[in-house]
Motif scaffolding. Structure first.
Motif, PDB file in Angstrom:
ATOM      1  N   GLN A   1      -1.826   5.166  -2.032  1.00 28.01           N
ATOM      2  CA  GLN A   1      -0.849   4.865  -3.091  1.00 28.01           C
ATOM      3  C   GLN A   1       0.140   3.786  -2.635  1.00 28.01           C
ATOM      4  N   LEU A   2       0.589   3.887  -1.383  1.00 29.25           N
ATOM      5  CA  LEU A   2       1.575   2.908  -0.892  1.00 29.25           C
ATOM      6  C   LEU A   2       0.956   1.516  -0.779  1.00 29.25           C
ATOM      7  N   GLY A   3      -0.366   1.475  -0.572  1.00 32.11           N
ATOM      8  CA  GLY A   3      -1.062   0.194  -0.440  1.00 32.11           C
ATOM      9  C   GLY A   3      -0.975  -0.657  -1.700  1.00 32.11           C
ATOM     10  N   ARG A   4      -0.570  -0.059  -2.809  1.00 29.98           N
ATOM     11  CA  ARG A   4      -0.430  -0.812  -4.063  1.00 29.98           C
ATOM     12  C   ARG A   4       0.690  -1.849  -3.982  1.00 29.98           C
ATOM     13  N   LEU A   5       1.608  -1.631  -3.044  1.00 30.82           N
ATOM     14  CA  LEU A   5       2.813  -2.467  -3.004  1.00 30.82           C
ATOM     15  C   LEU A   5       2.545  -3.842  -2.409  1.00 30.82           C
ATOM     16  N   THR A   6       3.239  -4.861  -2.940  1.00 30.55           N
ATOM     17  CA  THR A   6       3.178  -6.177  -2.306  1.00 30.55           C
ATOM     18  C   THR A   6       4.406  -6.341  -1.396  1.00 30.55           C
ATOM     19  N   GLY A   7       4.371  -7.424  -0.610  1.00 30.30           N
ATOM     20  CA  GLY A   7       5.462  -7.669   0.334  1.00 30.30           C
ATOM     21  C   GLY A   7       5.404  -6.704   1.514  1.00 30.30           C
ATOM     22  N   ALA A   8       4.286  -5.981   1.637  1.00 26.34           N
ATOM     23  CA  ALA A   8       4.140  -4.960   2.694  1.00 26.34           C
ATOM     24  C   ALA A   8       5.265  -3.937   2.625  1.00 26.34           C
ATOM     25  N   LEU A   9       5.727  -3.673   1.401  1.00 23.91           N
ATOM     26  CA  LEU A   9       6.811  -2.688   1.274  1.00 23.91           C
ATOM     27  C   LEU A   9       6.352  -1.304   1.718  1.00 23.91           C
ATOM     28  N   TRP A  10       5.033  -1.114   1.782  1.00 29.49           N
ATOM     29  CA  TRP A  10       4.505   0.163   2.307  1.00 29.49           C
ATOM     30  C   TRP A  10       5.006   0.429   3.725  1.00 29.49           C
ATOM     31  N   ASP A  11       5.327  -0.662   4.450  1.00 29.64           N
ATOM     32  CA  ASP A  11       5.746  -0.483   5.843  1.00 29.64           C
ATOM     33  C   ASP A  11       7.197   0.007   5.934  1.00 29.64           C
ATOM     34  N   MET A  12       7.904   0.003   4.798  1.00 25.94           N
ATOM     35  CA  MET A  12       9.265   0.555   4.812  1.00 25.94           C
ATOM     36  C   MET A  12       9.223   2.090   4.796  1.00 25.94           C
ATOM     37  N   VAL A  13       8.052   2.623   4.456  1.00 25.81           N
ATOM     38  CA  VAL A  13       7.874   4.085   4.496  1.00 25.81           C
ATOM     39  C   VAL A  13       7.390   4.377   5.913  1.00 25.81           C
ATOM     40  N   TRP A  14       8.346   4.534   6.809  1.00 23.70           N
ATOM     41  CA  TRP A  14       8.050   4.445   8.236  1.00 23.70           C
ATOM     42  C   TRP A  14       7.126   5.558   8.722  1.00 23.70           C
ATOM     43  N   ARG A  15       6.197   5.096   9.583  1.00 22.31           N
ATOM     44  CA  ARG A  15       5.286   5.996  10.296  1.00 22.31           C
ATOM     45  C   ARG A  15       5.378   5.591  11.761  1.00 22.31           C
ATOM     46  N   PRO A  16       6.079   6.336  12.584  1.00 21.55           N
ATOM     47  CA  PRO A  16       6.227   5.919  13.986  1.00 21.55           C
ATOM     48  C   PRO A  16       4.859   5.752  14.643  1.00 21.55           C
ATOM     49  N   ALA A  17       4.791   4.874  15.623  1.00 24.31           N
ATOM     50  CA  ALA A  17       3.532   4.693  16.353  1.00 24.31           C
ATOM     51  C   ALA A  17       3.072   6.045  16.890  1.00 24.31           C
ATOM     52  N   ASN A  18       1.784   6.334  16.715  1.00 24.89           N
ATOM     53  CA  ASN A  18       1.271   7.619  17.208  1.00 24.89           C
ATOM     54  C   ASN A  18       1.459   7.773  18.708  1.00 24.89           C
ATOM     55  N   ALA A  19       1.539   6.643  19.404  1.00 23.08           N
ATOM     56  CA  ALA A  19       1.745   6.691  20.855  1.00 23.08           C
ATOM     57  C   ALA A  19       3.000   7.483  21.200  1.00 23.08           C
ATOM     58  N   LEU A  20       3.954   7.522  20.281  1.00 19.53           N
ATOM     59  CA  LEU A  20       5.217   8.209  20.574  1.00 19.53           C
ATOM     60  C   LEU A  20       5.038   9.727  20.636  1.00 19.53           C
ATOM     61  N   ARG A  21       3.884  10.206  20.214  1.00 18.12           N
ATOM     62  CA  ARG A  21       3.596  11.638  20.404  1.00 18.12           C
ATOM     63  C   ARG A  21       3.561  11.991  21.893  1.00 18.12           C
ATOM     64  N   PHE A  22       3.343  10.958  22.739  1.00 13.62           N
ATOM     65  CA  PHE A  22       3.251  11.200  24.180  1.00 13.62           C
ATOM     66  C   PHE A  22       4.624  11.220  24.851  1.00 13.62           C
ATOM     67  N   CYS A  23       5.681  11.135  24.047  1.00 17.41           N
ATOM     68  CA  CYS A  23       7.042  11.173  24.613  1.00 17.41           C
ATOM     69  C   CYS A  23       7.275  12.476  25.372  1.00 17.41           C
ATOM     70  N   THR A  24       8.026  12.380  26.464  1.00 13.34           N
ATOM     71  CA  THR A  24       8.532  13.591  27.123  1.00 13.34           C
ATOM     72  C   THR A  24       9.624  14.160  26.207  1.00 13.34           C
ATOM     73  N   PRO A  25      10.044  15.419  26.435  1.00 16.72           N
ATOM     74  CA  PRO A  25      11.117  15.960  25.577  1.00 16.72           C
ATOM     75  C   PRO A  25      12.353  15.059  25.557  1.00 16.72           C
ATOM     76  N   GLY A  26      12.714  14.501  26.724  1.00 14.51           N
ATOM     77  CA  GLY A  26      13.892  13.620  26.773  1.00 14.51           C
ATOM     78  C   GLY A  26      13.674  12.347  25.962  1.00 14.51           C
ATOM     79  N   GLN A  27      12.489  11.772  26.100  1.00  9.53           N
ATOM     80  CA  GLN A  27      12.168  10.544  25.331  1.00  9.53           C
ATOM     81  C   GLN A  27      12.130  10.847  23.835  1.00  9.53           C
ATOM     82  N   ARG A  28      11.637  12.030  23.528  1.00  8.45           N
ATOM     83  CA  ARG A  28      11.540  12.399  22.110  1.00  8.45           C
ATOM     84  C   ARG A  28      12.924  12.394  21.456  1.00  8.45           C
ATOM     85  N   GLU A  29      13.865  12.968  22.196  1.00  8.69           N
ATOM     86  CA  GLU A  29      15.232  13.044  21.661  1.00  8.69           C
ATOM     87  C   GLU A  29      15.847  11.657  21.491  1.00  8.69           C
TER      88      GLU A  29
END
Ligand SMILES: Cc1cc2nc3c(=O)[nH]c(=O)nc-3n(C[C@H](O)[C@H](O)[C@H](O)COP(=O)(O)OP(=O)(O)OC[C@H]3O[C@@H](n4cnc5c(N)ncnc54)[C@H](O)[C@@H]3O)c2cc1C
Length: 388
Positions: free
Chosen positions: A78-106
């Motif tokens: 549904q978000l892909g319908r948007l132009t100007g890449a406004l879909w990217d304003m609906v933030w999805r953090p990089a999945n790599a951040l799942r590897f954060c330590t508890p301190g990094q997560r905070e």
């Protein structure tokens, strides 16, 4: 086998469609001004939080929307319908951040989930594109941390983000490693902010890193884990590209169909002409077939016993076919609009420029073909099968 969406999936689809419809009001301003003012960013942030679609890829216990991959694909379409890449304003953090330590997560991930901070991901370099192993950015061990030197290109959201996930060759072993680098750290500089073919609500600047000190506790996911973590991210991100491009293609077809029915030439609607009908039909085929496939793969990835290697190739198939199909669709839709299809104030024109990059980023079409053929050669035709 039941192909119907569940009530929850339908509710998510409606919420994403409503959010996309709300965001369309920013499209023309984004196109005309090459971005949006801070007030618009603040309004969109509130709208995303109200819709409950913040960080859809992150667990609910950390504040994300906690959606399955299938649910994420439904939303992204549904978000892909948007132009100007406004879909990217609906933030999805990089999945790599799942590897954060508890301190990094905070410090890093949870503020991103809340929409207070923003990450960007810097892998590509002037001489390391399709071949990220050719990286020359290095991290040298120093007391209590690392010193990073190098250059990163095409860093999407690099203008807006306040920290960068940087891939660098660490230590004498050149272990590919991810580092969490605050953008304000001394030695981080933007060299150039190129203008690209598309209008994108954020920029993709080029960064240099000169003797940038990063403390030990800002290594993300462990030394030497950089490629594996990045690869895992590719599988999901490629599937989301498939979903977004098909959402974009459907919007374009809706517009082209409406136009074909209304626009008259030679005393009748152009929809009466079989050459136009053929283009409409070919668009419908490209969309219908690709939607079925990306939903299938999204469903497979959401199963607990999913075979990651085969799914990596299936996600490559989904990205390759959907990005190429949506490029065919948008080309036809521009044609159906005639001269107006070349006018930037029309959504089809903007989508024409914007969909082109989906055949390049997150692995070019050629690289997807290499992944698919590699899987076929190594493991046979399993990649074609439905799970048993
Ligand atoms: C708008 C935009 C945003 C981006 N955002 C990011 C980002 O946020 N972070 C990030 O790290 N990167 C980002 N990228 C970089 C993107 O992932 C790379 O551009 C892409 O991986 C291709 O690399 P390259 O441009 O160096 O092309 P190259 O790798 O130099 O490829 C050039 C051509 O050669 C072909 N080719 C290369 N190797 C082979 C092969 N083995 N066999 C056959 N053909 C081959 C390619 O398919 C392509 O056609 C972005 C790029 C763009 C354009």
């Amino acid at each position: 086998m039941d192909f119907r969406l569940t009530q929850r999936q339908l509710d998510l689809q409606t919420a994403a469609r409503d959010l996309a419809d709300f965001l369309t009001k920013y499209e023309l301003a984004c196109e005309e001004d090459n971005g949006l003012p801070p007030e618009a960013h603040a309004e969109v942030r509130d709208a995303v939080l109200n819709a409950g679609l913040q960080a859809i890829n992150m667990p609910a216990e950390w504040g994300g929307a906690g959606l399955t991959i299938f649910e994420q694909a439904v939303v992204q379409e549904q978000l892909g319908r948007l132009t100007g890449a406004l879909w990217d304003m609906v933030w999805r953090p990089a999945n790599a951040l799942r590897f954060c330590t508890p301190g990094q997560r905070e410090r890093f991930l949870e503020p991103v989930i809340r929409g207070e901070r923003r990450d960007c991901y810097a892998v590509t370099e002037p001489n390391a594109g399709s071949d990220p192993q050719n990286l020359t950015t290095t991290a040298r061990k120093v007391d209590d941390g690392w010193s990073i030197d190098g250059e990163k290109w095409f860093v999407t959201v690099g203008d807006h983000a306040d920290f960068i996930i940087v891939l660098a060759a660490a230590g004498e072993d050149r272990a590919p490693t991810l580092f969490l680098v605050d953008k304000a750290t001394q030695g981080v500089a933007v060299q150039r902010t190129p203008r690209f073919m598309h209008t994108f609500v954020y920029e993709h600047p080029e960064f240099t890193f000169t003797d940038v000190f990063v403390p030990d506790d800002q290594v993300l996911g462990g030394l030497g884990e950089g490629y594996d973590i990045t690869r895992a991210w590719f599988t999901e991100e490629r599937l989301m590209i498939a979903a977004r491009t098909i959402g974009a293609a459907e919007r374009a077809l809706e517009l082209a169909r409406e136009w074909a029915v209304r626009r008259e030439q030679f005393g009748q609607p152009i929809a009466n002409f079989q050459l136009i009908q053929g283009m409409l039909a070919d668009c419908a085929v490209d969309i219908a077939v690709n939607r079925a496939y990306f939903l299938q793969v999204a469903w497979e990835i959401s199963q607990p016993d999913a075979d990651r290697k085969t799914l990596h190739a299936k996600a490559a198939i989904a990205k390759l076919t959907a990005s190429e199909a949506s490029n065919r669709v948008i080309d036809r839709c521009v044609q159906i609009f005639g001269g107006r299809g070349y006018d930037r104030s029309y959504a089809v024109e903007r989508l024409y420029r914007e969909l082109r990059v989906d055949r390049i980023w997150e692995g070019t079409s050629e690289i997807q073909r290499l992944i698919i053929s590699g899987e076929l050669i190594k493991r046979g035709t399993n990649v074609l099968r439905l799970p048993s």
